[in-house]
Enzyme design. Structure first.
Site, PDB file in Angstrom:
ATOM      1  N   CYS A 122       0.810  -1.228   0.000  1.00 11.77           N
ATOM      2  CA  CYS A 122       0.000   0.000   0.000  1.00 11.77           C
ATOM      3  C   CYS A 122       0.841   1.274   0.000  1.00 11.77           C
ATOM      4  CB  CYS A 122      -0.940   0.000   1.197  1.00 11.77           C
ATOM      5  SG  CYS A 122      -2.021  -1.427   1.242  1.00 11.77           S
ATOM      6  N   HIS A 263      -3.187   7.183   2.523  1.00 11.76           N
ATOM      7  CA  HIS A 263      -3.632   5.894   1.995  1.00 11.76           C
ATOM      8  C   HIS A 263      -5.000   5.582   2.589  1.00 11.76           C
ATOM      9  CE1 HIS A 263      -4.034   1.776   1.019  1.00 11.76           C
ATOM     10  NE2 HIS A 263      -3.740   1.332   2.231  1.00 11.76           N
ATOM     11  N   ASN A 293     -10.047  -0.261   0.335  1.00  7.58           N
ATOM     12  CA  ASN A 293      -8.582  -0.169   0.289  1.00  7.58           C
ATOM     13  C   ASN A 293      -8.101  -0.704  -1.060  1.00  7.58           C
ATOM     14  OD1 ASN A 293      -5.832  -0.536   0.558  1.00  7.58           O
ATOM     15  ND2 ASN A 293      -5.943  -1.396   2.624  1.00  7.58           N
TER      16      ASN A 293
HETATM   17  N1  COA Z   1     -18.384  -8.675   9.861  1.00  8.11           N
HETATM   18  C1  COA Z   1     -18.842  -8.924  11.079  1.00  8.11           C
HETATM   19  N2  COA Z   1     -18.040  -9.294  12.104  1.00  8.11           N
HETATM   20  C2  COA Z   1     -16.716  -9.380  11.847  1.00  8.11           C
HETATM   21  C3  COA Z   1     -16.189  -9.146  10.589  1.00  8.11           C
HETATM   22  C4  COA Z   1     -17.071  -8.779   9.567  1.00  8.11           C
HETATM   23  N3  COA Z   1     -16.657  -8.510   8.303  1.00  8.11           N
HETATM   24  N4  COA Z   1     -14.853  -9.310  10.644  1.00  8.11           N
HETATM   25  C5  COA Z   1     -14.546  -9.643  11.902  1.00  8.11           C
HETATM   26  N5  COA Z   1     -15.695  -9.706  12.650  1.00  8.11           N
HETATM   27  C6  COA Z   1     -15.819 -10.040  14.046  1.00  8.11           C
HETATM   28  C7  COA Z   1     -14.653 -10.801  14.598  1.00  8.11           C
HETATM   29  O1  COA Z   1     -14.806 -12.194  14.338  1.00  8.11           O
HETATM   30  C8  COA Z   1     -14.733 -10.500  16.055  1.00  8.11           C
HETATM   31  O2  COA Z   1     -15.723 -11.294  16.639  1.00  8.11           O
HETATM   32  P1  COA Z   1     -15.550 -11.876  18.127  1.00  8.11           P
HETATM   33  O3  COA Z   1     -15.435 -10.680  19.004  1.00  8.11           O
HETATM   34  O4  COA Z   1     -16.769 -12.683  18.320  1.00  8.11           O
HETATM   35  O5  COA Z   1     -14.283 -12.681  18.072  1.00  8.11           O
HETATM   36  C9  COA Z   1     -15.218  -9.052  16.077  1.00  8.11           C
HETATM   37  O6  COA Z   1     -15.834  -8.828  14.799  1.00  8.11           O
HETATM   38  C10 COA Z   1     -14.130  -8.038  16.301  1.00  8.11           C
HETATM   39  O7  COA Z   1     -13.044  -8.340  15.448  1.00  8.11           O
HETATM   40  P2  COA Z   1     -11.735  -7.493  15.453  1.00  8.11           P
HETATM   41  O8  COA Z   1     -10.762  -8.102  14.512  1.00  8.11           O
HETATM   42  O9  COA Z   1     -11.313  -7.260  16.877  1.00  8.11           O
HETATM   43  O10 COA Z   1     -12.287  -6.105  14.866  1.00  8.11           O
HETATM   44  P3  COA Z   1     -11.549  -4.745  14.725  1.00  8.11           P
HETATM   45  O11 COA Z   1     -12.268  -3.705  15.460  1.00  8.11           O
HETATM   46  O12 COA Z   1     -10.065  -4.866  14.932  1.00  8.11           O
HETATM   47  O13 COA Z   1     -11.763  -4.447  13.178  1.00  8.11           O
HETATM   48  C11 COA Z   1     -10.543  -4.489  11.129  1.00  8.11           C
HETATM   49  C12 COA Z   1     -11.206  -5.311  12.206  1.00  8.11           C
HETATM   50  C13 COA Z   1      -9.936  -5.438  10.113  1.00  8.11           C
HETATM   51  C14 COA Z   1     -11.595  -3.635  10.452  1.00  8.11           C
HETATM   52  C15 COA Z   1      -9.462  -3.587  11.766  1.00  8.11           C
HETATM   53  O14 COA Z   1      -8.629  -4.345  12.597  1.00  8.11           O
HETATM   54  C16 COA Z   1      -8.620  -2.897  10.744  1.00  8.11           C
HETATM   55  O15 COA Z   1      -9.110  -2.091   9.986  1.00  8.11           O
HETATM   56  N6  COA Z   1      -7.303  -3.160  10.740  1.00  8.11           N
HETATM   57  C17 COA Z   1      -6.417  -2.556   9.770  1.00  8.11           C
HETATM   58  C18 COA Z   1      -6.598  -3.257   8.450  1.00  8.11           C
HETATM   59  C19 COA Z   1      -5.920  -2.531   7.330  1.00  8.11           C
HETATM   60  O16 COA Z   1      -6.113  -1.356   7.170  1.00  8.11           O
HETATM   61  N7  COA Z   1      -5.129  -3.252   6.553  1.00  8.11           N
HETATM   62  C20 COA Z   1      -4.458  -2.728   5.429  1.00  8.11           C
HETATM   63  C21 COA Z   1      -3.368  -1.822   5.860  1.00  8.11           C
HETATM   64  S1  COA Z   1      -2.567  -1.159   4.501  1.00  8.11           S
END
Ligand code: COA
Length: 340
Positions: A122, A263, A293
């Site tokens: 990215c 980004h 993204n």
């Molecule tokens: N829909 C519904 N529930 C979802 C889900 C979805 N698409 N994806 C994950 N969950 C659930 C998980 O299973 C978890 O459930 P649990 O509590 O029962 O275990 C819960 O939601 C929370 O998951 P978590 O991973 O803690 O969520 P989060 O607040 O960290 O959000 C992201 C997840 C991926 C959105 C976040 O971590 C993020 O944006 N990270 C950066 C990713 C990124 O930008 N990557 C590219 C960088 S260049």
């Protein structure tokens, strides 16, 4: 205070034109609800993404790159045959080789240009701008085309709700050139990497470490694996640190910035950086809601949209910021082209 180039240049490096392309097909959060166990409310509140674009089956990354490139070259006022350098930043190339850049070079008719791909996930668009800028500053080359292009839909596990909701396809491009008698242009840049954390965001299979096999296909290790929360924390820390260092180097205050183009990964990441750096809300460009993204393409698409929406005036101070797999990160300050 005018932007300080990294070298004492008589001919600063300017962006002459920008372009972008996003595929026609829109995949909404409601569409995703029918594919995996998710819902619009979860996706919107956690990421700010409402929809993303998905390339047609017969569209490869080079096809997206080519459309963005044509728009950027048209906007630059140059002809394709005047390009000396073509860089394509991508982590979803058409194939291992030849490079996506050479395919674009051929299709564009840029006969004089040398062409290569650049892999910084990215952060690729800023890495590309900095590499191209240094090539131009060497004095051997005059004009470069930098493209960020991705068909992320081809490297996603569409059954993994933790990743498939995040990404989209598209391409963004900029033509940069050495310009006499102009002011502003590309200023201080900081690039960084920490390969020790590569495992937190990667496509582990399908390469030379673990070549494509039935096992790779069965475990889907040829698709994106990500430790979301870790990535989130590092993205905020790295981009905030880079932004603050660059502002210090240029002796700019946060309020001097007309626009920050980060980004586009996640609205919450954008908001965390904005508040830590101290930039007003209306100074941060956001289109993650429309495209998700798009990895290396995101900053190029956002820059082009900002330009075409009339969001940049001559002399405007702009900051580009990126973070991605590797981990890699980067920031670049520029002063929008002033009339000569
Ligand atoms: N829909 C519904 N529930 C979802 C889900 C979805 N698409 N994806 C994950 N969950 C659930 C998980 O299973 C978890 O459930 P649990 O509590 O029962 O275990 C819960 O939601 C929370 O998951 P978590 O991973 O803690 O969520 P989060 O607040 O960290 O959000 C992201 C997840 C991926 C959105 C976040 O971590 C993020 O944006 N990270 C950066 C990713 C990124 O930008 N990557 C590219 C960088 S260049």
């Amino acid at each position: 205070m005018p932007v300080k180039p990294t070298k004492d240049l008589d001919m600063p490096i300017q962006i002459l034109g920008t372009g972008s392309y996003t595929p026609e097909k829109v995949l909404t959060n409601q569409d995703l609800e029918k594919m995996v166990e998710t819902n619009d409310e979860w996706i919107t509140t956690r990421t700010g993404i409402r929809e993303r674009r998905i390339a047609a089956e017969d569209q490869a990354t080079s096809d997206l790159a080519l459309e963005a490139a044509k728009n950027a070259v048209d906007a630059s006022g140059l002809g394709a045959e005047e390009l000396d350098v073509i860089l394509v930043a991508t982590c979803s190339p058409d194939m291992f080789f030849p490079s996506t850049a050479t395919i674009v070079q051929d299709q564009l008719g840029a006969k004089k240009a040398f062409a290569m791909d650049l892999s910084a996930a990215c952060s690729g668009f800023i890495y590309g701008l900095e590499v191209a800028r240094n090539l131009l500053e060497s004095g051997r080359y005059q004009n470069a085309l930098v493209i960020g292009a991705e068909k992320m839909s081809s490297v996603i596990d569409w059954e993994d709700r933790t990743t498939c909701i995040l990404f989209g396809d598209g391409a963004g491009a900029a033509v940069i050139s050495r310009e006499e008698n102009s002011s502003g242009g590309l200023g201080p840049c900081e690039l960084g990497a920490n390969g020790a954390l590569g495992h937190l965001l990667c496509i582990p299979g399908g390469g030379s470490r673990k070549p494509l096999s039935e096992e790779v296909l069965a475990e889907k290790s040829h698709t994106i694996e990500m430790a979301g929360q870790e990535v989130f924390k590092h993205a905020v820390t790295s981009m905030t640190r880079t932004a603050k260092r660059l502002l210090k180097e240029a002796e700019w205050a946060p309020e001097d910035l007309a626009l920050v183009i980060p980004h586009q990964a996640n609205q919450r990441i954008l908001e965390a950086i904005r508040s830590r750096v101290g930039v007003e809300k209306d100074r941060v460009f956001v289109n993650v809601d429309k495209y998700g993204n798009t990895s290396a393409a995101s900053i190029g698409i956002a820059l082009d949209e900002a330009v075409r929406q009339g969001g940049l005036k001559p002399g405007d101070k702009v900051m580009l910021l990126a973070f991605g797999a590797g981990f890699t990160w980067g920031g670049l300050l520029l002063e929008w082209r002033s009339p000569v």
